[in-house]
Structures are given as C-alpha cells and as structure tokens.
Scaffold this motif. Structure first.
Motif, PDB file in Angstrom:
ATOM      1  N   ILE A  23       0.771  -1.088   0.086  1.00  0.00           N
ATOM      2  CA  ILE A  23       0.047  -0.201  -0.021  1.00  0.00           C
ATOM      3  C   ILE A  23       0.931   1.348  -0.111  1.00  0.00           C
ATOM      4  O   ILE A  23       0.345   2.160  -0.792  1.00  0.00           O
ATOM      5  N   THR A  24       1.860   1.281   0.862  1.00  0.00           N
ATOM      6  CA  THR A  24       2.765   2.556   0.955  1.00  0.00           C
ATOM      7  C   THR A  24       3.575   2.662  -0.504  1.00  0.00           C
ATOM      8  O   THR A  24       3.685   3.889  -0.905  1.00  0.00           O
ATOM      9  N   ALA A  25       3.893   1.476  -0.939  1.00  0.00           N
ATOM     10  CA  ALA A  25       4.554   1.739  -2.329  1.00  0.00           C
ATOM     11  C   ALA A  25       3.975   2.138  -3.286  1.00  0.00           C
ATOM     12  O   ALA A  25       4.263   3.384  -4.140  1.00  0.00           O
ATOM     13  N   ALA A  26       2.588   1.758  -3.327  1.00  0.00           N
ATOM     14  CA  ALA A  26       1.585   2.117  -4.569  1.00  0.00           C
ATOM     15  C   ALA A  26       1.241   3.693  -4.384  1.00  0.00           C
ATOM     16  O   ALA A  26       1.165   4.312  -5.171  1.00  0.00           O
ATOM     17  N   HIS A  27       0.884   4.122  -2.870  1.00  0.00           N
ATOM     18  CA  HIS A  27       0.872   5.369  -2.772  1.00  0.00           C
ATOM     19  C   HIS A  27       1.986   6.200  -3.325  1.00  0.00           C
ATOM     20  O   HIS A  27       1.664   7.427  -3.592  1.00  0.00           O
ATOM     21  N   GLY A  29       3.420   6.050  -5.964  1.00  0.00           N
ATOM     22  CA  GLY A  29       3.364   5.731  -7.417  1.00  0.00           C
ATOM     23  C   GLY A  29       4.272   4.672  -7.951  1.00  0.00           C
ATOM     24  O   GLY A  29       4.412   4.665  -9.356  1.00  0.00           O
ATOM     25  N   LEU A  30       4.840   3.796  -7.165  1.00  0.00           N
ATOM     26  CA  LEU A  30       5.318   2.585  -7.429  1.00  0.00           C
ATOM     27  C   LEU A  30       4.369   1.446  -7.845  1.00  0.00           C
ATOM     28  O   LEU A  30       3.347   1.595  -7.709  1.00  0.00           O
ATOM     29  N   LYS A  31       5.005   0.440  -8.515  1.00  0.00           N
ATOM     30  CA  LYS A  31       4.200  -0.607  -9.073  1.00  0.00           C
ATOM     31  C   LYS A  31       4.518  -1.762  -8.219  1.00  0.00           C
ATOM     32  O   LYS A  31       5.638  -2.511  -8.555  1.00  0.00           O
ATOM     33  N   PRO A  32       3.936  -2.197  -7.020  1.00  0.00           N
ATOM     34  CA  PRO A  32       4.018  -3.317  -6.558  1.00  0.00           C
ATOM     35  C   PRO A  32       3.108  -4.463  -6.799  1.00  0.00           C
ATOM     36  O   PRO A  32       2.136  -4.351  -7.294  1.00  0.00           O
ATOM     37  N   VAL A  33       3.737  -5.813  -6.431  1.00  0.00           N
ATOM     38  CA  VAL A  33       2.973  -6.829  -6.632  1.00  0.00           C
ATOM     39  C   VAL A  33       3.196  -7.981  -5.506  1.00  0.00           C
ATOM     40  O   VAL A  33       4.092  -7.686  -4.802  1.00  0.00           O
ATOM     41  N   ILE A  34       2.114  -8.507  -4.832  1.00  0.00           N
ATOM     42  CA  ILE A  34       2.227  -9.202  -3.639  1.00  0.00           C
ATOM     43  C   ILE A  34       2.235 -10.555  -4.168  1.00  0.00           C
ATOM     44  O   ILE A  34       1.138 -11.180  -4.953  1.00  0.00           O
ATOM     45  N   ILE A  35       3.130 -11.582  -3.821  1.00  0.00           N
ATOM     46  CA  ILE A  35       2.997 -12.782  -4.015  1.00  0.00           C
ATOM     47  C   ILE A  35       2.928 -13.649  -2.961  1.00  0.00           C
ATOM     48  O   ILE A  35       3.243 -13.369  -1.731  1.00  0.00           O
ATOM     49  N   MET A 213      -6.913  -5.045   2.820  1.00  0.00           N
ATOM     50  CA  MET A 213      -6.866  -5.501   1.464  1.00  0.00           C
ATOM     51  C   MET A 213      -7.922  -4.541   0.658  1.00  0.00           C
ATOM     52  O   MET A 213      -7.715  -4.467  -0.647  1.00  0.00           O
ATOM     53  N   ARG A 214      -9.034  -4.061   1.340  1.00  0.00           N
ATOM     54  CA  ARG A 214      -9.547  -2.928   0.545  1.00  0.00           C
ATOM     55  C   ARG A 214      -9.052  -1.924  -0.057  1.00  0.00           C
ATOM     56  O   ARG A 214      -9.155  -1.472  -1.092  1.00  0.00           O
ATOM     57  N   ILE A 215      -8.228  -1.438   0.935  1.00  0.00           N
ATOM     58  CA  ILE A 215      -7.236  -0.269   0.254  1.00  0.00           C
ATOM     59  C   ILE A 215      -6.434  -0.565  -0.731  1.00  0.00           C
ATOM     60  O   ILE A 215      -6.249   0.064  -1.640  1.00  0.00           O
ATOM     61  N   ALA A 216      -5.828  -1.812  -0.596  1.00  0.00           N
ATOM     62  CA  ALA A 216      -5.069  -2.373  -1.683  1.00  0.00           C
ATOM     63  C   ALA A 216      -5.670  -2.495  -2.917  1.00  0.00           C
ATOM     64  O   ALA A 216      -5.208  -2.209  -4.174  1.00  0.00           O
ATOM     65  N   LEU A 217      -6.937  -2.963  -2.882  1.00  0.00           N
ATOM     66  CA  LEU A 217      -7.638  -3.195  -4.254  1.00  0.00           C
ATOM     67  C   LEU A 217      -8.103  -1.774  -4.711  1.00  0.00           C
ATOM     68  O   LEU A 217      -8.061  -1.665  -5.998  1.00  0.00           O
ATOM     69  N   ASP A 218      -8.353  -0.789  -4.008  1.00  0.00           N
ATOM     70  CA  ASP A 218      -8.496   0.499  -4.487  1.00  0.00           C
ATOM     71  C   ASP A 218      -7.228   1.310  -5.002  1.00  0.00           C
ATOM     72  O   ASP A 218      -7.572   1.913  -6.118  1.00  0.00           O
ATOM     73  N   LEU A 219      -6.090   0.736  -4.850  1.00  0.00           N
ATOM     74  CA  LEU A 219      -4.877   1.236  -5.241  1.00  0.00           C
ATOM     75  C   LEU A 219      -4.450   0.319  -6.530  1.00  0.00           C
ATOM     76  O   LEU A 219      -3.271   0.325  -6.987  1.00  0.00           O
ATOM     77  N   ASN A 220      -5.178  -0.903  -6.769  1.00  0.00           N
ATOM     78  CA  ASN A 220      -5.024  -1.739  -7.959  1.00  0.00           C
ATOM     79  C   ASN A 220      -3.810  -2.467  -7.757  1.00  0.00           C
ATOM     80  O   ASN A 220      -3.025  -2.503  -8.945  1.00  0.00           O
ATOM     81  N   ILE A 221      -3.497  -2.660  -6.706  1.00  0.00           N
ATOM     82  CA  ILE A 221      -2.416  -3.573  -6.112  1.00  0.00           C
ATOM     83  C   ILE A 221      -2.649  -5.065  -6.651  1.00  0.00           C
ATOM     84  O   ILE A 221      -3.617  -5.873  -5.969  1.00  0.00           O
ATOM     85  N   PRO A 222      -1.712  -5.635  -7.391  1.00  0.00           N
ATOM     86  CA  PRO A 222      -2.091  -7.034  -7.981  1.00  0.00           C
ATOM     87  C   PRO A 222      -1.565  -8.108  -6.864  1.00  0.00           C
ATOM     88  O   PRO A 222      -0.562  -7.809  -5.923  1.00  0.00           O
TER      89      PRO A 222
END
Length: 549
Positions: A23-27, A29-35, A213-222
């Motif tokens: 969430i912090t990375a996406a905020h 402007g970076l492109k994170p992915v969670i595996i 997770m709702r915040i992560a989805l709002d930030l379009n984090i895969p």
C-alpha cells in the motif's frame, strides 16, 4: 534472463506487513505486486487478535491516552532487555517515530481505527508504560471485498460475533457481573444488527486484513496467490536485487524488480528447524501449517545475517482431544487456578504475559526436565464462572473428560494420582497458594500485582487473579509451550534493509516473522507482533521510494 513480468517492488507475503508495504509503495506511485504461497491471503495476521501496538498514536490520544515518542522509546528501552542486532536503539527509535505516522497514513487512505483504551502494555509499571496504546480496525463488511471475500484466510481465532480485542476481557467473565454481561450482550446485538442489514461483519485479525485489502484493491495492487518464492535474483556481484524466482502453476516464474520486501511467516511448522533451534517440535503452535521456513532457507543460502532463531512468540497452550491447539491468554489468569510442573510445584506468575509464561515453561524444562508438560489445576468455581476455550461456564462436555483433555476428580489426592503428580507436593503447593490468596499477596511470583495481570481477572474479586483451590470437583489440563509463530530470522536495520555481514543489500528488505523482531525476546504490549511487521513494512516502502526511485 527471460522475465515473465516486471514490477518495481515484489512483496513476499500477504499478512499485515506485506499489505502495508505494498500500500505504501503504491501510494508513492510505484508498481508493487504481492506474491503469496497459499491459496488464501492474510497470513498470521488474519488469525490474530488484530491489534497493533503503537506508542503516541493519534487515535488513542484522541480517546484520552497521554503519550509521546519519548515515553514510547523509554518503555521499549526499559523492557526489551536484549540489545541484539534486531533490537538496537536505532531500530526501536525508528519504530516509535514511524508507527504513529503509519496509523495516520492508513487512516488518510480510508482505514477506520478503534482504540483499545483499557488494554494495558504488558509491563505497564515499567518506565514509560501505559494503558491504551493498541489500535485495531473498525468492524468491516467483508462483502466489500467482492471476489476476495472468500479468499481471506480464516481459522480458530475467527470470532463467533464481531468484537474488539480492546473489549475482549469482558468475554471470559461475562457471567460473573452485569457490566461485563452487558458488554457481551451489546456485542451479540451488534452482530445481529449487521446480519439483519445483510452484512458479513468481521473483526479482529480478519477484519484488519480485510480493511487493508480493500485499500490495496482501491490502489489496484495485484496479489498472486499460490505463488511461492523460490529464490532471490541478484546481480553478478551478489550485492543488488534484480528480481525473484517464484513458482506459478508448478512452473518457474521470474519477476524483474528493483526491490523485494520479505514479509512472510517463520519456520514454526518445520520439524527439522524447530528441533535445531528450539529443541521441540511445532505440534503446539497455533500458527499456519504452511510456515515452513522457506525464507530462512533462502537467507542461509545467501549467508544473510540472522538473529533470535531460538525464540518465538511463546505462550502456554493446550491440545484438545481432537488435536486442536488452544493458546491460553485469559484462562490461566482467572482465580481458582494455578499452573504446576510435573512435580506439582508452581514456578511462574500464571497471569503474566504469554511470552514470559512460555519462556518460563521452556526454562523449567531445561533446568529440571519437568516443565513439558505442565498442568493447569482448576477447581469448581473456575469452571462454573469463566470461559475455558469454547467451553461455557458450568458446561464441561463429557467429551472433554473422555478424551483426556481435562482430568476430573473429586479430591486433590485423586487428581494428583490421575495426573501422576506427587500427592503431598501438590497438596503443599495448593496450601501455600491458598495462604497467599487469604493474604491477598502472591509472595512467590507476584500474581495480580501488575495492571496487565488484573486486565484478565475477575473484577468482582478483591484480588482479581487470586482464588483458593478447595472446592471440588477439581480439573487438570496439560500445558505445553505453544506459540503464535517464530520471531527470529533475517536481521534488518532501521530502514528495514536486510543485512549481510552488517551491511545492507541494495533492494532487499525484511519484516514480519521471517525477520528478527525489533521486540527482542519480549512482548511489550498487545499487538506488538503485528506492530513490528506493519511498521517496518511501512518504513521499508518509504525507504525504497527515497533510495531507489
């Protein structure tokens, strides 16, 4: 190298720390992915009480808690005695400085917090100690997760009704007084209200993860489930991260990136590693079966610095007739009970923090060979007044007796014989303890002296943790050194950077139970484990933005 995908940051693990890091990375402007290794997200956080211990946070302060960064650091310095590489002054200072910033940052993104104003630090009498530093997520409607509602990890910690951990002390004593009974009824009515409104209301650990997770989805984090990490990809000099090798659909899967945040679980379910570092197995652990030390093996491969591998988030535990582990928090703290070793001797304050109690069991075993297993001894008033696991007061299922989970006897002599405890020793221990109860002072171990002890006590008693053991029938239950997960692993610095020979590897960060905890060998307050992983997830992502982009 033929890369399958490219992201700025790969976050390994979908628990609290991993989600906050992403969430912090996406905020930024970076492109994170969670595996995530498993088919569900949430990690150990989703199975927890859901609290986050954060000194000087604005939510608690608005509720009347007076606090400061200075007091928070003073407290951590006072209670975290191990000044090893994971719990340096710089790491603790970073935790206190950034923790309250993380709480505000997440709130600005939509997180709704609730303060636990009555929940004390675990050593509240220590310098800087307080009551009310824990925050947790407001009850959440899981239907708002849409496709991810069914993918949220659940377990035995999932509450039968939505509740707050800051009020959980009312539950075990709800049938002893109207105030706590009213609190329990209020929780039940609130749960019914949510159902009538068609909501899937969740709280504690699951609720916290759901809100993240709702915040992560709002930030379009895969988030890629069933995608375990297999290896790190370094440059030719082994000094910088260039990507990771994961596994997807049973095949190697390569992701190019500039930074990796390791935020996964520990090794509590790996028999070989448990034997090596703890000299016990993981059968008494309450944590996820998938936590088999994958990250530790990778750390050993690259000779990363490690610490606290011999430690865990310990606590007394039982195993019922069906093999289910129960981590004991309030049960052992209530009056009319004691814990003894196999010789029938008390050896610690039964009401102290679970990590300290777990350490006491292990130390007793090491010194005398009589600590594993120990026995929790209860009399009739304990079973008639308080919850024990999922057993209601005055409701002891016959199955619990028949399976051997509880030993029942009409006399102490009979109980001692059934448990193979020396009869006279147990009688002497109980006689001595009963004397302490009458005097109102536990001269041996100070049970009930701390505000933390009394938080899980009977408020209708003059001495909330003390009650004589004299009225049959009597009960005994085997006690083992359980845990909520291991707390040793990769050493990170105050920026969250993973270290090798004391120096950071560019682009590699570690938090959560795969890393060595900033909390050292103690548990400073409710939510310290989730606090460590989330705060250093936040710190790591901020450092990635500052240093690599």
């Amino acid at each position: 190298m033929k890369w399958n995908e490219e992201f700025d940051v790969v976050v390994v693990g979908s628990g609290g720390g991993g989600l906050v890091a992403a969430i912090t990375a996406a905020h930024h402007g970076l492109k994170p992915v969670i595996i995530e290794k498993t088919k569900e997200y949430g990690g150990a956080t989703a199975l927890s009480g859901g609290g986050i211990w954060v000194p000087n946070n604005h939510v608690s302060k608005k509720a009347g808690v007076k606090d400061s960064e200075e007091e928070g650091l003073t407290y951590m310095e006072a209670v975290i005695e191990d000044k090893g590489p994971a719990s340096t002054y710089e790491r603790k200072a970073a935790y206190v400085k950034n923790g309250h910033k993380m709480v505000k940052f997440l709130e600005d993104l939509g997180m709704k917090w609730v303060p636990g104003t009555k929940y004390p630090d675990y050593y509240p009498e220590a310098p800087g100690g307080k009551v009310g530093r824990v925050v947790e997520g407001e009850i959440f409607d899981a239907k708002k997760l849409e496709d991810y509602e069914e993918k949220l990890r659940t377990g035995d910690m999932e509450a039968p009704m939505p509740l707050y951990s800051g009020k959980v002390s009312s539950v075990p004593v709800a049938f002893t007084n109207m105030k706590d009974f009213s609190t329990l009824v209020g929780m039940a009515l609130n749960g019914m209200r949510h159902k009538v409104l068609g909501r899937h209301a969740i709280s504690i650990g699951g609720g916290l993860i759901a809100r993240f997770m709702r915040i992560a989805l709002d930030l379009n984090i895969p988030i890629q489930l069933e995608t375990p990490l297999k290896d790190l990809m370094m440059d030719d000099n082994g000094e910088k991260i260039v990507g990771v090798q994961a596994e997807k659909d049973g095949k190697p899967y390569y992701i190019k990136c500039k930074a990796v945040v390791l935020a996964s679980g520990g090794f509590e379910r790996n028999p070989e590693l448990r034997k090596k570092y703890h000299n016990i197995n993981g059968d008494w652990s309450s944590s996820r079966t998938e936590n088999t030390g994958d990250i530790l093996k990778i750390a050993e491969k690259y000779e990363l610095d490690t610490a606290l591998l011999d430690d865990a988030w310990w606590g007394p535990a039982t195993v019922d007739g069906n093999g289910r582990q129960k981590f004991l928090v309030y049960e052992r703290s209530m009056p009319h009970s004691i814990i003894v070793d196999q010789d029938g001797e008390r050896y610690f304050n039964e009401s102290e923090s679970y990590t300290d109690a777990g350490h006491a069991i292990l130390e007793r075993q090491e010194k005398t060979g009589k600590g594993i297993h120990s026995w929790m001894i209860m009399e009739s008033r304990h079973r008639n007044r308080y919850l024990f696991g999922d057993m209601l007061p005055k409701r002891t299922p016959q199955e619990a007796i028949d399976s051997g989970f509880l030993i029942k006897a009409d006399t102490i002599e009979e109980l001692a014989e059934k448990c193979e405890i020396p009869v006279e020793q147990l009688k002497g221990t109980i006689t001595r303890f009963n004397g302490f109860v009458e005097a109102g002072v536990d001269e041996d171990f100070g049970r009930g002296k701390s505000a933390y002890d009394r938080y899980y006590g009977d408020p209708t008693y003059e001495y909330p943790n003390l009650g004589t053991i004299e009225n049959g029938p009597f009960y005994a239950c085997k006690i083992y050194p359980g845990d909520l997960g291991t707390k040793g692993g990769i050493v990170a610095n105050e920026n969250g950077q993973a270290l090798k020979n004391g120096q950071p590897i560019e682009g590699l960060y570690a938090t959560g139970n795969c890393s060595a905890s900033v909390m050292g060998r103690v548990y400073p307050g409710p939510g310290s484990a989730i606090g460590g992983t989330t705060v250093f997830g936040y710190i790591s992502a901020n450092h990635i933005k500052e240093e690599l982009f």
